[in-house]
Scaffold this active site. Structure first.
Site, PDB file in Angstrom:
ATOM      1  N   LYS A  19       6.575   7.520  -0.274  1.00 48.44           N
ATOM      2  CA  LYS A  19       6.967   8.799   0.351  1.00 48.44           C
ATOM      3  C   LYS A  19       8.488   8.930   0.224  1.00 48.44           C
ATOM      4  O   LYS A  19       9.220   8.506   1.126  1.00 48.44           O
ATOM      5  CB  LYS A  19       6.563   8.817   1.824  1.00 48.44           C
ATOM      6  CG  LYS A  19       5.057   8.906   2.078  1.00 48.44           C
ATOM      7  CD  LYS A  19       4.790   8.953   3.585  1.00 48.44           C
ATOM      8  CE  LYS A  19       3.327   9.088   3.900  1.00 48.44           C
ATOM      9  NZ  LYS A  19       3.058   8.890   5.347  1.00 48.44           N
ATOM     10  N   ASP A  30      -5.277   2.568   6.812  1.00 53.60           N
ATOM     11  CA  ASP A  30      -6.110   2.781   7.994  1.00 53.60           C
ATOM     12  C   ASP A  30      -5.533   3.782   8.979  1.00 53.60           C
ATOM     13  O   ASP A  30      -4.348   4.115   8.932  1.00 53.60           O
ATOM     14  CB  ASP A  30      -6.274   1.450   8.734  1.00 53.60           C
ATOM     15  CG  ASP A  30      -5.000   1.047   9.466  1.00 53.60           C
ATOM     16  OD1 ASP A  30      -3.922   1.037   8.829  1.00 53.60           O
ATOM     17  OD2 ASP A  30      -5.072   0.768  10.673  1.00 53.60           O
ATOM     18  N   ASP A  69       0.826  -1.208   0.000  1.00 60.10           N
ATOM     19  CA  ASP A  69       0.000   0.000   0.000  1.00 60.10           C
ATOM     20  C   ASP A  69       0.858   1.256   0.000  1.00 60.10           C
ATOM     21  O   ASP A  69       0.598   2.198  -0.733  1.00 60.10           O
ATOM     22  CB  ASP A  69      -0.993   0.001   1.175  1.00 60.10           C
ATOM     23  CG  ASP A  69      -0.319  -0.154   2.540  1.00 60.10           C
ATOM     24  OD1 ASP A  69       0.906  -0.424   2.611  1.00 60.10           O
ATOM     25  OD2 ASP A  69      -1.028  -0.018   3.554  1.00 60.10           O
ATOM     26  N   ASP A 120       7.113   3.963   3.253  1.00 58.51           N
ATOM     27  CA  ASP A 120       7.375   5.174   4.039  1.00 58.51           C
ATOM     28  C   ASP A 120       8.880   5.229   4.336  1.00 58.51           C
ATOM     29  O   ASP A 120       9.645   5.784   3.555  1.00 58.51           O
ATOM     30  CB  ASP A 120       6.496   5.110   5.291  1.00 58.51           C
ATOM     31  CG  ASP A 120       6.556   6.347   6.151  1.00 58.51           C
ATOM     32  OD1 ASP A 120       6.798   7.433   5.612  1.00 58.51           O
ATOM     33  OD2 ASP A 120       6.350   6.233   7.373  1.00 58.51           O
ATOM     34  N   PHE A 137       0.344  11.969   6.713  1.00 57.19           N
ATOM     35  CA  PHE A 137      -0.381  10.731   6.970  1.00 57.19           C
ATOM     36  C   PHE A 137      -1.638  10.649   6.107  1.00 57.19           C
ATOM     37  O   PHE A 137      -2.411  11.593   6.025  1.00 57.19           O
ATOM     38  CB  PHE A 137      -0.763  10.651   8.450  1.00 57.19           C
ATOM     39  CG  PHE A 137      -1.278   9.305   8.848  1.00 57.19           C
ATOM     40  CD1 PHE A 137      -0.409   8.260   9.114  1.00 57.19           C
ATOM     41  CD2 PHE A 137      -2.646   9.080   8.944  1.00 57.19           C
ATOM     42  CE1 PHE A 137      -0.880   7.007   9.463  1.00 57.19           C
ATOM     43  CE2 PHE A 137      -3.135   7.827   9.307  1.00 57.19           C
ATOM     44  CZ  PHE A 137      -2.242   6.798   9.566  1.00 57.19           C
ATOM     45  N   ARG A 176     -10.172   1.887   6.025  1.00 51.46           N
ATOM     46  CA  ARG A 176      -9.687   1.067   4.903  1.00 51.46           C
ATOM     47  C   ARG A 176     -10.708   0.961   3.775  1.00 51.46           C
ATOM     48  O   ARG A 176     -10.358   0.730   2.627  1.00 51.46           O
ATOM     49  CB  ARG A 176      -9.374  -0.356   5.380  1.00 51.46           C
ATOM     50  CG  ARG A 176      -8.219  -0.458   6.350  1.00 51.46           C
ATOM     51  CD  ARG A 176      -7.819  -1.929   6.499  1.00 51.46           C
ATOM     52  NE  ARG A 176      -6.994  -2.177   7.663  1.00 51.46           N
ATOM     53  CZ  ARG A 176      -5.678  -1.990   7.726  1.00 51.46           C
ATOM     54  NH1 ARG A 176      -5.038  -1.500   6.687  1.00 51.46           N
ATOM     55  NH2 ARG A 176      -5.000  -2.261   8.824  1.00 51.46           N
TER      56      ARG A 176
HETATM   57  P1  5GP Z   1       7.702   1.672   6.376  1.00 52.42           P
HETATM   58  O1  5GP Z   1       8.257   0.406   6.940  1.00 52.42           O
HETATM   59  O2  5GP Z   1       7.976   1.853   4.907  1.00 52.42           O
HETATM   60  O3  5GP Z   1       8.102   2.876   7.184  1.00 52.42           O
HETATM   61  O4  5GP Z   1       6.143   1.638   6.615  1.00 52.42           O
HETATM   62  C1  5GP Z   1       5.258   0.903   5.910  1.00 52.42           C
HETATM   63  C2  5GP Z   1       3.968   0.791   6.699  1.00 52.42           C
HETATM   64  O5  5GP Z   1       3.725   1.947   7.538  1.00 52.42           O
HETATM   65  C3  5GP Z   1       2.811   0.735   5.750  1.00 52.42           C
HETATM   66  O6  5GP Z   1       2.553  -0.586   5.321  1.00 52.42           O
HETATM   67  C4  5GP Z   1       1.692   1.328   6.589  1.00 52.42           C
HETATM   68  O7  5GP Z   1       1.091   0.329   7.369  1.00 52.42           O
HETATM   69  C5  5GP Z   1       2.367   2.320   7.510  1.00 52.42           C
HETATM   70  N1  5GP Z   1       2.260   3.712   7.008  1.00 52.42           N
HETATM   71  C6  5GP Z   1       3.262   4.526   6.634  1.00 52.42           C
HETATM   72  N2  5GP Z   1       2.807   5.736   6.249  1.00 52.42           N
HETATM   73  C7  5GP Z   1       1.451   5.676   6.375  1.00 52.42           C
HETATM   74  C8  5GP Z   1       0.396   6.618   6.107  1.00 52.42           C
HETATM   75  O8  5GP Z   1       0.578   7.771   5.677  1.00 52.42           O
HETATM   76  N3  5GP Z   1      -0.863   6.184   6.366  1.00 52.42           N
HETATM   77  C9  5GP Z   1      -1.140   4.935   6.840  1.00 52.42           C
HETATM   78  N4  5GP Z   1      -2.438   4.637   7.043  1.00 52.42           N
HETATM   79  N5  5GP Z   1      -0.176   4.035   7.104  1.00 52.42           N
HETATM   80  C10 5GP Z   1       1.109   4.388   6.858  1.00 52.42           C
END
Ligand code: 5GP
Length: 177
Positions: free
Chosen positions: A134, A162, A103, A106, A155, A168
């Site tokens: 991002k 979610d 999805d 980040d 966010f 969702r």
């Molecule tokens: P990463 O490991 O790349 O930092 O984070 C991935 C996970 O962080 C995503 O699968 C999601 O669950 C959560 N996440 C990161 N940014 C967002 C955001 O802006 N909104 C939501 N709902 N979840 C996010």
């Protein structure tokens, strides 16, 4: 402006259902061209990628299989802290062409952990398709092959994403305001 309130937080519309479908179609077209003579295994990361996965796969026309995985913070009875174990993958990936469906990327730490674990199964290739990316948040180098939208460090919820389990089901994507 179209707004939603989730858990006392107000979000404004950021990407409409139509814009999302358009972007999903664009990457489906790219996948259909790149894998025209191949078979594919999609690995979708639950829960967030469920809606993206359903819409994308309806637009993909090459022969493909689909598996869902989850990341769990626990291994056995001991917490593994930040090391997340991948659960749910029973398929043999050896020699197969894999596309991981996420999805959002980040910091990239989740995707790095997924790739490290999938690589031990010796697939022929692994590519990444993500709904949202991002770039300013990235802490580890991740090369996402198919990206629907690159977005700023705000966010977002909706279309699978979610806030504390809610939001969702929204067909559009909303940003915290
Ligand atoms: P990463 O490991 O790349 O930092 O984070 C991935 C996970 O962080 C995503 O699968 C999601 O669950 C959560 N996440 C990161 N940014 C967002 C955001 O802006 N909104 C939501 N709902 N979840 C996010």
């Amino acid at each position: 402006m179209k707004q939603v309130t989730i858990e006392d937080k107000t979000f404004g519309i950021y990407l409409s259902e139509q814009e999302i479908q358009h972007a999903v179609q664009r990457i489906a077209n790219e996948i259909n061209v790149s894998y025209a003579d191949k078979k594919l295994v999609f690995i979708s990361v639950l829960n967030g990628a469920f809606m993206f996965t359903a819409d994308l796969l309806k637009k993909v026309h090459v022969p493909c299989e689909l598996s869902f995985i989850k990341l769990s913070s626990y291994s056995g009875t001991h917490s593994t802290g930040n090391v997340k174990e991948l659960v749910g993958l029973n398929e043999d990936l050896q020699g197969k062409d894999v596309i991981v469906l996420e999805d959002i990327i980040d910091t990239g730490l989740t995707m790095k952990s997924i790739l490290d674990q999938l690589n031990t199964k010796q697939p022929a290739s692994i590519r990444i398709a993500t709904l949202l990316f991002k770039p300013d948040s990235l802490k580890v180098p991740i090369n996402a092959d198919y990206i629907c939208f690159s977005i700023p460090e705000k966010f977002v919820v909706g279309y699978g994403l979610d806030l504390n389990g809610f939001g969702r089901n929204l067909p559009d994507i909303y940003q915290l305001i």
